[in-house]
Design an enzyme around this catalytic site. Structure first.
Site, short mmCIF file in Angstrom:
data_model
loop_
_atom_site.label_atom_id
_atom_site.label_comp_id
_atom_site.label_asym_id
_atom_site.label_seq_id
_atom_site.Cartn_x
_atom_site.Cartn_y
_atom_site.Cartn_z
CB CYS A 165 -0.98 -0.07 1.18
SG CYS A 165 -2.31 1.14 1.12
CB ALA A 166 0.90 4.31 2.01
#
Length: 183
Positions: free
Chosen positions: A103-104
């Site tokens: 994800c991030a």
């Protein structure tokens, strides 16, 4: 048996952390969850409170076959602010062991100076924070770096990490038991 460290920071993405922990434990991997803060209780991005098994400061010097970072906006920012974690990620990479993020969280790998020429993926809105082209696919494994795109790819990401740690046969066995596809 492989051993992995999963740091949990307030604001972690729920499904990513739980999928990683669950899939790897189903595959026979020892998973150590460690809270970044002063207490083992960690609050997810969607308000689920989890109790980590340890504090990061107490387990950071351990030996791990992989260190895996779940994403989440606030969680990633908290991981980003943890310089001891950055140093440990660099050591992990130098030792030729797996560094993984979804994800991030691949932006943490970038900021920590862990990434070299590896291909990566991440959450689409985080791509501008990466100093390299980002592949827009669910999971990318390149050398000892495994990255995942986001919550929807969390199970596949965890299965790819499992295949690197315990072999494809074990990963396929876990996938079959979960009634999910893994190629």
């Amino acid at each position: 048996m492989s051993k992995v460290l999963v740091p949990l920071a307030d604001g972690f993405e729920d499904i990513e952390a739980v999928s990683i922990i669950d899939v790897l434990r189903r595959g026979g991997v020892e998973v150590v969850t460690a809270a970044l803060g002063p207490a083992r209780s960690v609050l997810s991005a969607h308000g689920i409170r989890m109790e980590a098994e340890a504090l990061l400061t107490d387990v950071l010097d351990g030996e791990y076959d992989a260190i895996i970072l779940p994403g989440g906006g606030e969680g990633t920012q908290n991981l980003m602010a943890c310089e001891p974690l950055h140093a440990r990620l660099r050591r992990q990479k130098e030792e030729g062991r797996l560094v993984c993020a979804i994800c991030a969280a691949p932006t943490v790998l970038e900021a920590a100076g862990v990434l070299e020429k590896e291909d990566v993926t991440c959450y689409p809105t985080c791509a501008p924070q990466m100093a390299r082209p980002v592949q827009h696919v669910p999971v990318v494994a390149d050398g000892n770096v495994v990255t995942g795109q986001g919550p929807g790819s969390a199970t596949l990401f965890a299965l790819v990490v499992l295949s690197h740690l315990e072999g494809e046969r074990r990963a396929h066995g876990v996938a079959n038991g979960m009634l999910t596809e893994f190629q």
